[in-house]
Design a protein around this motif. Structure first.
Motif, PDB file in Angstrom:
ATOM      1  N   VAL A  41       6.426 -32.303 -47.628  1.00 47.01           N
ATOM      2  CA  VAL A  41       7.488 -33.349 -47.580  1.00 47.01           C
ATOM      3  C   VAL A  41       8.076 -33.210 -46.453  1.00 47.01           C
ATOM      4  O   VAL A  41       8.897 -32.278 -46.395  1.00 47.01           O
ATOM      5  N   ASP A  42       7.857 -34.174 -45.422  1.00 45.62           N
ATOM      6  CA  ASP A  42       8.900 -34.334 -44.240  1.00 45.62           C
ATOM      7  C   ASP A  42       9.899 -35.475 -44.148  1.00 45.62           C
ATOM      8  O   ASP A  42       9.179 -36.693 -43.753  1.00 45.62           O
ATOM      9  N   GLY A  43      11.009 -35.300 -44.352  1.00 42.66           N
ATOM     10  CA  GLY A  43      12.076 -36.455 -44.487  1.00 42.66           C
ATOM     11  C   GLY A  43      11.482 -37.488 -45.372  1.00 42.66           C
ATOM     12  O   GLY A  43      11.485 -37.284 -46.515  1.00 42.66           O
ATOM     13  N   ASP A  44      11.406 -38.671 -44.914  1.00 36.73           N
ATOM     14  CA  ASP A  44      11.237 -39.731 -45.908  1.00 36.73           C
ATOM     15  C   ASP A  44       9.521 -40.205 -45.860  1.00 36.73           C
ATOM     16  O   ASP A  44       9.427 -41.376 -46.349  1.00 36.73           O
ATOM     17  N   SER A  45       8.786 -39.240 -45.458  1.00 33.50           N
ATOM     18  CA  SER A  45       7.320 -39.530 -45.354  1.00 33.50           C
ATOM     19  C   SER A  45       6.600 -39.371 -46.722  1.00 33.50           C
ATOM     20  O   SER A  45       5.492 -40.033 -46.898  1.00 33.50           O
ATOM     21  N   GLY A  46       7.374 -39.168 -47.780  1.00 34.53           N
ATOM     22  CA  GLY A  46       6.711 -38.964 -49.016  1.00 34.53           C
ATOM     23  C   GLY A  46       6.024 -37.659 -49.342  1.00 34.53           C
ATOM     24  O   GLY A  46       5.892 -36.898 -48.484  1.00 34.53           O
ATOM     25  N   PHE A  47       5.769 -37.622 -50.417  1.00 31.16           N
ATOM     26  CA  PHE A  47       4.866 -36.160 -50.965  1.00 31.16           C
ATOM     27  C   PHE A  47       3.548 -36.317 -50.757  1.00 31.16           C
ATOM     28  O   PHE A  47       2.859 -37.351 -51.182  1.00 31.16           O
ATOM     29  N   VAL A  48       2.999 -35.433 -49.907  1.00 24.97           N
ATOM     30  CA  VAL A  48       1.660 -35.445 -49.616  1.00 24.97           C
ATOM     31  C   VAL A  48       1.043 -34.260 -50.179  1.00 24.97           C
ATOM     32  O   VAL A  48       1.439 -33.226 -49.884  1.00 24.97           O
ATOM     33  N   ALA A  49      -0.076 -34.454 -50.969  1.00 20.71           N
ATOM     34  CA  ALA A  49      -0.636 -33.288 -51.616  1.00 20.71           C
ATOM     35  C   ALA A  49      -1.966 -33.184 -51.290  1.00 20.71           C
ATOM     36  O   ALA A  49      -2.789 -33.954 -51.130  1.00 20.71           O
ATOM     37  N   ASP A  50      -2.736 -31.784 -51.100  1.00 19.70           N
ATOM     38  CA  ASP A  50      -3.961 -31.660 -51.015  1.00 19.70           C
ATOM     39  C   ASP A  50      -4.490 -30.588 -52.051  1.00 19.70           C
ATOM     40  O   ASP A  50      -3.894 -29.563 -52.331  1.00 19.70           O
ATOM     41  N   PHE A  51      -5.485 -31.111 -53.022  1.00 22.94           N
ATOM     42  CA  PHE A  51      -5.952 -30.500 -54.195  1.00 22.94           C
ATOM     43  C   PHE A  51      -7.321 -29.798 -53.795  1.00 22.94           C
ATOM     44  O   PHE A  51      -8.084 -30.377 -52.939  1.00 22.94           O
ATOM     45  N   SER A  52      -7.625 -28.736 -54.042  1.00 22.31           N
ATOM     46  CA  SER A  52      -8.776 -27.969 -53.885  1.00 22.31           C
ATOM     47  C   SER A  52      -9.078 -27.253 -55.360  1.00 22.31           C
ATOM     48  O   SER A  52      -8.189 -26.798 -56.057  1.00 22.31           O
ATOM     49  N   TYR A  53     -10.388 -26.856 -55.363  1.00 21.69           N
ATOM     50  CA  TYR A  53     -10.909 -26.143 -56.578  1.00 21.69           C
ATOM     51  C   TYR A  53     -11.689 -25.268 -56.231  1.00 21.69           C
ATOM     52  O   TYR A  53     -12.622 -25.187 -55.202  1.00 21.69           O
ATOM     53  N   VAL A  54     -11.339 -23.836 -57.110  1.00 23.86           N
ATOM     54  CA  VAL A  54     -12.195 -22.825 -56.495  1.00 23.86           C
ATOM     55  C   VAL A  54     -13.292 -22.468 -57.926  1.00 23.86           C
ATOM     56  O   VAL A  54     -12.524 -22.567 -59.091  1.00 23.86           O
ATOM     57  N   GLY A  55     -14.307 -22.214 -57.981  1.00 26.25           N
ATOM     58  CA  GLY A  55     -15.331 -21.779 -58.911  1.00 26.25           C
ATOM     59  C   GLY A  55     -16.095 -23.104 -59.485  1.00 26.25           C
ATOM     60  O   GLY A  55     -16.015 -24.240 -58.985  1.00 26.25           O
ATOM     61  N   GLU A  56     -16.738 -22.624 -60.412  1.00 24.63           N
ATOM     62  CA  GLU A  56     -17.871 -23.650 -60.963  1.00 24.63           C
ATOM     63  C   GLU A  56     -17.193 -24.107 -62.243  1.00 24.63           C
ATOM     64  O   GLU A  56     -16.580 -22.978 -63.085  1.00 24.63           O
ATOM     65  N   ALA A  57     -17.387 -25.255 -62.643  1.00 21.05           N
ATOM     66  CA  ALA A  57     -16.984 -25.784 -64.204  1.00 21.05           C
ATOM     67  C   ALA A  57     -18.010 -25.315 -64.920  1.00 21.05           C
ATOM     68  O   ALA A  57     -19.102 -25.606 -64.782  1.00 21.05           O
ATOM     69  N   HIS A  58     -17.563 -24.693 -66.107  1.00 22.58           N
ATOM     70  CA  HIS A  58     -18.465 -24.058 -67.291  1.00 22.58           C
ATOM     71  C   HIS A  58     -18.005 -24.691 -68.409  1.00 22.58           C
ATOM     72  O   HIS A  58     -16.940 -24.608 -68.800  1.00 22.58           O
ATOM     73  N   TYR A  59     -18.984 -25.064 -69.285  1.00 23.15           N
ATOM     74  CA  TYR A  59     -18.607 -25.868 -70.436  1.00 23.15           C
ATOM     75  C   TYR A  59     -19.542 -25.259 -71.289  1.00 23.15           C
ATOM     76  O   TYR A  59     -20.917 -24.991 -71.297  1.00 23.15           O
TER      77      TYR A  59
END
Length: 175
Positions: free
Chosen positions: A129-147
């Motif tokens: 968050v830089d001043g009034d620029s708003g919330f900027v998020a970067d999502f990442s996932y590690v690994g494989e989904a196992h069901y």
């Protein structure tokens, strides 16, 4: 046999009430009552005024509020930009693995957090968050989904039907 119900006689005249043979003028009765109420109110006010100031406590004089005449700005500590940094995490060996870290300097905030998902992946989120620029998020996932593989449960089998209950013989009596 019927009984005749007698109605009371009408009043002796407009504005009059007949009671025990005496006649009272309704207007003079109302005026007399209003005068008595006025006298009672005047006496109550006089009693309160003559009793002096009302004291809420017997410990001393009542405190006085005196506002400060000048404006005083807030302490400089509150006007300073926020500066902080923190970091924490949990890893207990039972599959709980999560944490959060954040750094802030004035209007600029940077941080990240991570958490184990139920499907076995690790989700990481980095944000800024830089001043009034708003919330900027970067999502990442590690690994494989196992069901887990599908394993059907046991087939439905109705409960067994119960047969007739026990039969009891005649009641024996001893004489």
């Amino acid at each position: 046999m019927r009984h005749k119900i007698q109605q009371p006689p009408p009043p002796a005249g407009p504005g009059y009430i007949k009671d025990a043979g005496a006649k009272f003028s309704h207007s003079s009765f109302t005026h007399h009552t209003a005068s008595m109420k006025t006298v009672a109110v005047v006496l109550a006010v006089a009693a309160v005024v003559s009793s002096g100031p009302v004291r809420l406590s017997s410990y001393g004089p009542l405190p006085r509020y005196t506002p400060t005449p000048e404006y005083r700005p807030a302490d400089p500590y509150y006007n300073a930009p926020a500066v902080y940094s923190f970091d924490w995490g949990v890893s207990d060996g039972f599959g709980n693995d999560y944490g959060h870290s954040e750094d802030r300097d004035g209007h600029s905030t940077r941080g990240s957090y991570f958490v184990n998902l139920p499907d076995g992946r690790l989700q990481k989120v980095a944000y800024a968050v830089d001043g009034d620029s708003g919330f900027v998020a970067d999502f990442s996932y590690v690994g494989e989904a196992h069901y887990p593989s599908y394993r059907p449960g046991p087939a439905y089998r109705p409960a067994p039907a119960y047969g007739p209950g026990p039969v009891y013989g005649p009641i024996t009596t001893y004489g």
